[in-house]
Each structure stands twice: as structure tokens, then as C-alpha cells.
Design a protein around this motif. Structure first.
Motif, PDB file in Angstrom:
ATOM      1  N   ILE A  20       0.851  -1.183   0.000  1.00 42.26           N
ATOM      2  CA  ILE A  20       0.000   0.000   0.000  1.00 42.26           C
ATOM      3  C   ILE A  20       0.892   1.239   0.000  1.00 42.26           C
ATOM      4  O   ILE A  20       1.560   1.537   0.993  1.00 42.26           O
ATOM      5  CB  ILE A  20      -0.949   0.023   1.211  1.00 42.26           C
ATOM      6  N   ILE A  21       0.932   1.921  -1.143  1.00 43.53           N
ATOM      7  CA  ILE A  21       1.670   3.171  -1.269  1.00 43.53           C
ATOM      8  C   ILE A  21       0.724   4.311  -0.921  1.00 43.53           C
ATOM      9  O   ILE A  21      -0.370   4.406  -1.482  1.00 43.53           O
ATOM     10  CB  ILE A  21       2.199   3.366  -2.701  1.00 43.53           C
ATOM     11  N   VAL A  22       1.142   5.173  -0.003  1.00 45.98           N
ATOM     12  CA  VAL A  22       0.307   6.300   0.388  1.00 45.98           C
ATOM     13  C   VAL A  22       0.975   7.589  -0.093  1.00 45.98           C
ATOM     14  O   VAL A  22       2.006   8.006   0.448  1.00 45.98           O
ATOM     15  CB  VAL A  22       0.076   6.350   1.903  1.00 45.98           C
ATOM     16  N   ASN A  23       0.405   8.178  -1.127  1.00 48.04           N
ATOM     17  CA  ASN A  23       0.920   9.423  -1.685  1.00 48.04           C
ATOM     18  C   ASN A  23       0.501  10.580  -0.771  1.00 48.04           C
ATOM     19  O   ASN A  23      -0.676  10.921  -0.687  1.00 48.04           O
ATOM     20  CB  ASN A  23       0.367   9.619  -3.100  1.00 48.04           C
TER      21      ASN A  23
ATOM     22  N   PRO B 295      -1.093  16.378   5.856  1.00 46.50           N
ATOM     23  CA  PRO B 295       0.367  16.326   5.810  1.00 46.50           C
ATOM     24  C   PRO B 295       0.958  15.454   6.915  1.00 46.50           C
ATOM     25  O   PRO B 295       0.436  15.383   8.024  1.00 46.50           O
ATOM     26  CB  PRO B 295       0.779  17.792   6.001  1.00 46.50           C
ATOM     27  N   GLY B 296       2.060  14.797   6.591  1.00 46.67           N
ATOM     28  CA  GLY B 296       2.795  14.027   7.576  1.00 46.67           C
ATOM     29  C   GLY B 296       2.801  12.541   7.293  1.00 46.67           C
ATOM     30  O   GLY B 296       1.777  11.965   6.905  1.00 46.67           O
TER      31      GLY B 296
ATOM     32  N   VAL C 214      -3.672   3.949  16.439  1.00 46.61           N
ATOM     33  CA  VAL C 214      -2.722   4.176  15.352  1.00 46.61           C
ATOM     34  C   VAL C 214      -1.716   5.253  15.779  1.00 46.61           C
ATOM     35  O   VAL C 214      -1.652   5.662  16.935  1.00 46.61           O
ATOM     36  CB  VAL C 214      -3.468   4.561  14.063  1.00 46.61           C
ATOM     37  N   PHE C 215      -0.920   5.718  14.829  1.00 37.44           N
ATOM     38  CA  PHE C 215       0.082   6.739  15.106  1.00 37.44           C
ATOM     39  C   PHE C 215      -0.581   8.099  15.365  1.00 37.44           C
ATOM     40  O   PHE C 215      -1.661   8.375  14.846  1.00 37.44           O
ATOM     41  CB  PHE C 215       1.042   6.874  13.917  1.00 37.44           C
ATOM     42  N   ARG C 216       0.069   8.927  16.133  1.00 35.50           N
ATOM     43  CA  ARG C 216      -0.399  10.295  16.320  1.00 35.50           C
ATOM     44  C   ARG C 216      -0.128  11.085  15.049  1.00 35.50           C
ATOM     45  O   ARG C 216       1.030  11.307  14.680  1.00 35.50           O
ATOM     46  CB  ARG C 216       0.321  10.945  17.505  1.00 35.50           C
ATOM     47  N   ASP C 217      -1.183  11.490  14.364  1.00 31.73           N
ATOM     48  CA  ASP C 217      -0.991  12.143  13.072  1.00 31.73           C
ATOM     49  C   ASP C 217      -0.681  13.632  13.172  1.00 31.73           C
ATOM     50  O   ASP C 217      -0.515  14.311  12.155  1.00 31.73           O
ATOM     51  CB  ASP C 217      -2.195  11.912  12.156  1.00 31.73           C
TER      52      ASP C 217
ATOM     53  N   GLU D  71      10.359  22.894  10.764  1.00 34.85           N
ATOM     54  CA  GLU D  71      10.899  22.883   9.406  1.00 34.85           C
ATOM     55  C   GLU D  71       9.967  22.136   8.462  1.00 34.85           C
ATOM     56  O   GLU D  71       9.771  22.520   7.319  1.00 34.85           O
ATOM     57  CB  GLU D  71      12.291  22.234   9.415  1.00 34.85           C
ATOM     58  N   ARG D  72       9.385  21.041   8.923  1.00 31.79           N
ATOM     59  CA  ARG D  72       8.467  20.260   8.093  1.00 31.79           C
ATOM     60  C   ARG D  72       7.229  21.082   7.741  1.00 31.79           C
ATOM     61  O   ARG D  72       6.750  21.072   6.619  1.00 31.79           O
ATOM     62  CB  ARG D  72       8.075  18.985   8.838  1.00 31.79           C
TER      63      ARG D  72
END
Length: 303
Positions: A39-42, A67-68, A169-172, A295-296
């Protein structure tokens, strides 16, 4: 659900060229292609898949506009159908037995729910730059992460799906360090991790100090997300900043252990770079916690 079905999740952000190397390596996996999905997530919706781009038959491309990379990985988890979920990055090149060895390791080690694999660096020439010398010592010490903190990085990590079902899940909202935060959550809930040396992906070493600085700022911005807002505890933020400015004396032992083939001037150079980058990380962590864009975030605002 097939207990051996694996979902491989790869976020990408305007990185189609390096991703193609990753996909070629996944196409060549020794593990049955019917037993894993990619699964590629663009994470950059404006970037379309290039013309005539190779995608394996078991590969799905989805788009995540938030984003992220952790938001992207969460989108992949939502789509995943595997009992085992594996993660790597678009600039990684998995070993031909990467997935097979991960499944075999998890089957043999029934007392763990997560594994962190080996991330091996490769260099552009035999004469290493100063940045590459630093990477040789400090990049992707997965064995140390596992043994010291019970954590692993998403450049090479596998977990049973039930761990995500249990701890979330991860903290987005994090742009860096989300794998660390999730790993601590999993550990605190009793889900064990082991280091799997034969579960290998290859990663290019950073060649330039500017790349290391960019990474250090990214880490600092991510760490700021772990702290309470400064208006709640400004004093704590200041104390933490001063604490982070200490010389990294503990690094001397690691440099001696992993840099046995380096001469003394190279070891001193690595230590100096470590201290310099730790100051940059501390400064970024401090300023972002007081409201500065990371910076991100700056990059995202200009894309």
C-alpha cells in the motif's frame, strides 16, 4: 483472515524515483506475492504517478491529503487487510528475504507482538564524508532502540494488526517521532518487541552535513509535540532546553564501540557533529514548543 497475510505500508512525498527502487525490491521478494499487499500512500496529492511507472500487481496507491508521514501510514493501516502490518520508507531497498524472514521470525517468537528489523547503510564511495562517518555510528541503531526503550522505527518494523486495534494508530499531529511515541504506547500496554537481525532493508547514508541538520530540526520539531504547551509550563520547557544542551558524554562509548575502524580524528569529528546536532535539535524543540513553525511545516506551507 489468513494469518500469514502481510500488508506493507510505504508513505511517499514527491519521491517517485527512489520509491521505484523499493518497489522493484518488493517485486523480487521470496515471499509469495499472493500473501502480501503493498500500500503506497501518496502524501502529496498534487504529485501524480509518473507515466509508465512500474507498480507490482499486488500494489495499491492511495492518497492522503493530511500532511505528515504518520497520517499517511494511518491511511494505509485503514486499508490494510493483512494480519501482519509491515512498514518501510520510500528510500529503503528491502532485502529479497525481508518479508519471509519477518514472518518466520514472528512465527518462531510467539512471545513478541512486534519486531524491528536491521537497517543497513550503503555509501556512495569507499571514502566516507563526515556526514557518512556520523551515519555509520548513529543511523538506525535498531538493536539499541529495542533493548533500551522497547521501540523501533518505521523504516523497518512489523507488528500484528491486533496491536494497532488495541493501542490505536500513530499520532498524526507529529511530523517526527511518531513511531517512537507509538512504540512506547505499545510497550506500556504489554506488547513486546524483539530485534530481528535477518529482517533487512538497505538505506542510503546521508552524504552532507546539511542533510543531518535538516534531520536534526525535524527530530526537534517532533519532540516538541511530546511536551505540554509552553503556556502551561514555560519553566519546564526552559529547564528541558538547558538539559538538552549538555555535551553528549555518553556518546563516547557508542563511538568507541561502533567506530573501531575509525582513527582518532574521525572519532573526534563524529563526537563534534553529535554535539552540534544535539544543540540544533534542542533549539528547534524549544522554539517550536513556543509557537514557531517546524521545518516540516514550513515546507508544507510552501508546497
Amino acid at each position: 483472515m489468513n494469518q500469514k497475510k502481510v500488508s506493507i505500508i510505504i508513505p511517499t512525498y514527491k519521491d517517485w524515483n527512489r520509491l521505484s527502487l523499493c518497489l522493484n525490491a518488493l517485486e523480487a521478494q521470496s515471499y509469495d506475492s499472493d500473501l502480501f499487499e503493498i500500500i503506497i500512500v501518496n502524501n502529496y496529492p498534487n504529485a501524480k504517478i509518473p507515466a509508465n511507472y512500474f507498480l507490482p500487481k499486488n500494489c495499491l496507491v492511495i492518497v492522503e491529503g493530511k500532511p505528515g508521514s504518520y497520517a499517511a501510514r494511518n491511511a494505509g493501516i485503514t486499508m490494510a487487510t493483512g494480519n501482519i502490518i509491515g512498514f518501510t520508507d520510500s528510500d529503503c531497498i528491502p532485502d529479497v528475504n525481508w518479508i519471509k524472514n519477518a514472518v518466520l521470525f514472528m512465527e518462531a517468537n510467539t512471545d513478541c507482538d512486534r519486531i524491528a528489523g536491521s537497517i543497513k547503510l550503503y555509501y556512495h564511495s569507499n571514502k566516507l564524508t563526515e556526514a557518512e562517518l556520523y551515519e555509520k555510528i548513529y543511523a538506525f541503531n535498531e538493536d539499541i532502540y529495542v533493548h533500551q526503550d522497547g521501540t523501533g522505527v518505521t523504516g523497518n518494523m512489523f507488528s500484528y494488526r491486533h496491536v494497532f486495534d488495541a493501542v490505536g494508530v500513530f499520532r498524526d499531529d507529529l511530523m517526527s517521532g511518531g513511531d517512537y511515541e507509538w512504540s512506547i504506547r505499545a510497550k506500556d500496554n504489554g506488547y513486546k518487541i524483539k530485534y530481528a537481525e535477518d529482517v533487512i532493508v538497505n538505506h542510503p547514508a546521508r552524504q552532507n552535513i546539511s542533510e543531518l541538520i535538516k534531520k536534526a530540526k525535524k527530530i526537534g520539531g517532533g519532540q516538541s509535540g511530546f511536551n505540554p504547551p509552553p503556556d502551561q509550563n514555560k519553566f519546564q520547557a526552559i529547564v528541558s532546553f538547558l538539559y538538552d544542551l549538555r555535551p553528549p558524554i555518553k556518546s563516547i562509548k557508542l563511538i568507541a564501540q561502533k567506530g573501531k575502524d575509525l582513527h582518532i580524528t574521525q572519532k573526534v569529528t563524529v563526537f563534534y557533529i553529535r554535539y552540534y546536532l544535539s544543540i540544533i535539535t534542542a533549539r528547534e524543540k524549544f522554539t517550536v514548543s513556543f509557537g514557531k513553525n517546524s521545518e516540516r511545516q514550513k515546507v508544507l506551507h510552501h508546497t
